[in-house]
Design a protein around this motif. Structure first.
Motif, PDB file in Angstrom:
ATOM      1  N   GLY A 164       0.793  -1.218   0.000  1.00 25.80           N
ATOM      2  CA  GLY A 164       0.000   0.000   0.000  1.00 25.80           C
ATOM      3  C   GLY A 164       0.827   1.269   0.000  1.00 25.80           C
ATOM      4  O   GLY A 164       0.293   2.347  -0.260  1.00 25.80           O
ATOM      5  N   THR A 165       2.125   1.167   0.303  1.00 22.55           N
ATOM      6  CA  THR A 165       2.986   2.345   0.259  1.00 22.55           C
ATOM      7  C   THR A 165       3.588   2.489  -1.130  1.00 22.55           C
ATOM      8  O   THR A 165       3.500   1.585  -1.962  1.00 22.55           O
ATOM      9  N   THR A 166       4.188   3.614  -1.384  1.00 26.70           N
ATOM     10  CA  THR A 166       4.870   3.796  -2.663  1.00 26.70           C
ATOM     11  C   THR A 166       6.200   3.057  -2.636  1.00 26.70           C
ATOM     12  O   THR A 166       6.741   2.746  -1.561  1.00 26.70           O
ATOM     13  N   TYR A 167       6.713   2.801  -3.813  1.00 24.50           N
ATOM     14  CA  TYR A 167       7.993   2.103  -3.899  1.00 24.50           C
ATOM     15  C   TYR A 167       9.095   2.913  -3.219  1.00 24.50           C
ATOM     16  O   TYR A 167       9.948   2.357  -2.514  1.00 24.50           O
ATOM     17  N   ALA A 168       9.085   4.240  -3.378  1.00 24.96           N
ATOM     18  CA  ALA A 168      10.107   5.084  -2.765  1.00 24.96           C
ATOM     19  C   ALA A 168      10.069   4.976  -1.244  1.00 24.96           C
ATOM     20  O   ALA A 168      11.105   4.836  -0.584  1.00 24.96           O
ATOM     21  N   LYS A 169       8.872   5.016  -0.659  1.00 23.82           N
ATOM     22  CA  LYS A 169       8.754   4.915   0.800  1.00 23.82           C
ATOM     23  C   LYS A 169       9.140   3.519   1.285  1.00 23.82           C
ATOM     24  O   LYS A 169       9.691   3.366   2.377  1.00 23.82           O
ATOM     25  N   ALA A 170       8.842   2.509   0.478  1.00 22.57           N
ATOM     26  CA  ALA A 170       9.206   1.145   0.860  1.00 22.57           C
ATOM     27  C   ALA A 170      10.719   0.988   0.916  1.00 22.57           C
ATOM     28  O   ALA A 170      11.256   0.372   1.845  1.00 22.57           O
TER      29      ALA A 170
END
Length: 280
Positions: free
Chosen positions: A140-146
């Motif tokens: 559910g998070t963006t790839y950048a935040k992951a």
């Protein structure tokens, strides 16, 4: 005045005479001492000077916590200590030279090191489980935040498209073309222990898209090579119609059957059972 000065001068001369006598007596005594020494004096004069050797006590090895096993062992042995090593975790493995020292117990003569594999966190106490970090949930998070959230707990963080008919390919790039893609699936389940920083693959969709219900699906179903149109009707080639060829024309051939003396049914079955008296 003159008489007093003469008296003082006379006393000074007397004192000089007394000191001269003392010196003469000392010289005589010294000569007597030399004459009575004999060969012992020669031996004493020829004896070499005594040399005193001071051996410094070995310096303490100091704390080796946080250092590699190889380095800790070398320092301890240089300090003259006997060395023992064991696994600091509950796995009871044989420590290697590149392991890291977590605990130490030292006495005046020996030291025991407890170590864990390189880059592994130390347990809270000697002999307990290694507290590996757990895989967080990044769905559910963006790839950048992951990528940022996973940090140093894992190795490479790759992104791939969640739909089979979309494409995405990047690694550890928080500012790339897929930075705002939404993560739908993660290759390592949330809560899983992360020993030795495993690589992780995240399957994501474009920003604003809905995640598929499972991996391996197509965003556009018609792109699936196995897709079948639900309204498709297969053409009828007539192969299912009965042309009567299987009936053999005149029947089953049972009319030519002649029952034996004991009666019985023809090969096609008992379609006309015999009466109680038998088939005549």
């Amino acid at each position: 005045m003159n008489q007093g000065g003469i008296t003082a001068l006379a006393m000074t001369k007397g004192e000089k005479g007394w000191f001269g006598g003392v010196i003469a007596l000392a010289v005589v005594l010294f000569l007597l001492l030399l004459s009575s020494c004999g060969d012992d004096c020669d031996d004493a004069a020829s004896a070499p000077d005594a040399t005193v050797t001071v051996t410094a006590a070995p310096s303490p090895a100091g704390s080796q916590i946080g250092k590699s096993v190889d380095s800790a062992v070398e320092q301890a042995r240089q300090a003259g200590l006997s060395v023992g090593i064991h696994d600091a975790s509950d796995r009871d493995e044989a420590p290697r030279g590149d392991w890291t020292v977590c605990f130490e117990k030292a006495t005046l003569s020996d030291v025991v090191f407890a170590a864990v594999p390189d880059e592994a966190p130390c347990p809270k106490k000697d002999g307990q489980r290694i507290p590996w970090p757990a895989m967080p949930n990044v769905k559910g998070t963006t790839y950048a935040k992951a990528v940022e959230k996973l940090g140093d707990a894992v190795g490479e963080v790759a992104v791939e498209a969640a739909y089979e008919d979309e494409a995405a390919d990047d690694t550890n790039n928080k500012n790339g073309d897929y930075a705002n893609w939404k993560v739908c699936f993660q290759s390592v389940k949330a809560g899983t222990a992360l020993p030795y920083e495993p690589d992780v693959t995240l399957h994501a969709v474009k920003n604003g898209e809905v995640c598929p219900s499972a991996k391996g699906l197509y965003k556009e179903p018609t792109n699936d090579p196995d897709y079948v149109d639900p309204d498709y009707v297969a053409p009828d080639d007539g192969s299912s119609e009965d042309d009567g060829s299987s009936s053999g024309g005149s029947g089953s051939g049972e009319e030519d059957y002649t029952p034996g003396d004991k009666g019985g049914c023809p090969p096609g079955g008992c379609y006309n059972p015999c009466p109680p008296g038998g088939c005549r």
